[in-house]
Design a protein around this motif. Structure first.
Motif, mmCIF file in Angstrom:
data_model
loop_
_atom_site.group_PDB
_atom_site.id
_atom_site.type_symbol
_atom_site.label_atom_id
_atom_site.label_comp_id
_atom_site.label_asym_id
_atom_site.label_seq_id
_atom_site.Cartn_x
_atom_site.Cartn_y
_atom_site.Cartn_z
ATOM 1 N N ALA A 192 1.844 -3.776 6.524
ATOM 2 C CA ALA A 192 1.172 -4.391 7.642
ATOM 3 C C ALA A 192 2.144 -5.163 8.515
ATOM 4 C CB ALA A 192 0.063 -5.303 7.151
ATOM 5 N N HIS A 193 3.301 -5.562 7.965
ATOM 6 C CA HIS A 193 4.273 -6.334 8.735
ATOM 7 C C HIS A 193 5.573 -5.568 8.918
ATOM 8 C CE1 HIS A 193 1.768 -9.875 8.630
ATOM 9 N NE2 HIS A 193 1.653 -9.758 7.315
ATOM 10 N N GLY A 194 5.505 -4.275 8.951
ATOM 11 C CA GLY A 194 6.717 -3.480 9.094
ATOM 12 C C GLY A 194 6.411 -2.022 8.838
ATOM 13 N N PRO A 195 7.456 -1.251 8.604
ATOM 14 C CA PRO A 195 7.234 0.177 8.346
ATOM 15 C C PRO A 195 6.489 0.385 7.029
ATOM 16 C CG PRO A 195 9.540 -0.416 8.005
ATOM 17 C CD PRO A 195 8.854 -1.626 8.558
ATOM 18 N N ALA A 196 5.863 1.550 6.916
ATOM 19 C CA ALA A 196 5.171 1.895 5.670
ATOM 20 C C ALA A 196 6.158 1.856 4.514
ATOM 21 C CB ALA A 196 4.543 3.275 5.788
ATOM 22 N N CYS A 197 5.697 1.367 3.369
ATOM 23 C CA CYS A 197 6.596 1.272 2.222
ATOM 24 C C CYS A 197 6.579 2.593 1.452
ATOM 25 C CB CYS A 197 6.234 0.109 1.319
ATOM 26 S SG CYS A 197 4.631 0.225 0.546
ATOM 27 N N SER A 198 7.744 2.942 0.954
ATOM 28 C CA SER A 198 7.858 4.187 0.190
ATOM 29 C C SER A 198 7.807 3.921 -1.306
ATOM 30 C CB SER A 198 9.154 4.907 0.556
ATOM 31 O OG SER A 198 10.264 4.068 0.284
ATOM 32 N N ASN A 199 8.024 2.674 -1.715
ATOM 33 C CA ASN A 199 8.018 2.318 -3.123
ATOM 34 C C ASN A 199 7.018 1.182 -3.329
ATOM 35 O OD1 ASN A 199 8.526 1.267 -5.693
ATOM 36 N ND2 ASN A 199 10.674 1.835 -5.615
#
Length: 94
Positions: free
Chosen positions: A1-8
């Motif tokens: 929600a506060h940046g790019p989608a997380c991958s991990n």
């Protein structure tokens, strides 16, 4: 929600847990003999915040203080439930 989608996802969960532990420690170490939510807010948010972010900061600060009080690491004021005191306890008890 506060940046790019997380991958991990597991790594992101640990980051969030660490962030909140740091905020709890900061409050516990600096709450002193008596602080209102407003006074405690400046401990974890020392920078000037826009109005809409300030509302979220109040909510987060109050939630952290209530968490510490529920863990019996700080106490709520007797006359006002929005004044908190440190009983010289460690964040390790969280």
């Amino acid at each position: 929600a506060h940046g790019p989608a997380c991958s991990n996802l597991n790594e992101r969960i640990q980051q969030i847990i660490q962030h909140h532990q740091e905020r709890l420690s900061l409050l516990l170490d600096n709450i002193g003999s008596s602080k209102t939510v407003h006074q405690a807010l400046t401990i974890i948010f020392p920078q000037q915040l826009p109005t809409h972010q300030l509302m979220f900061a109040y909510a987060e600060t109050a939630a952290h203080l209530l968490y510490l009080a529920n863990k019996q690491l700080i106490t709520k004021g007797e006359q006002s439930p929005w004044i908190f005191r440190n009983e010289n306890k460690s964040i390790n008890a969280c």
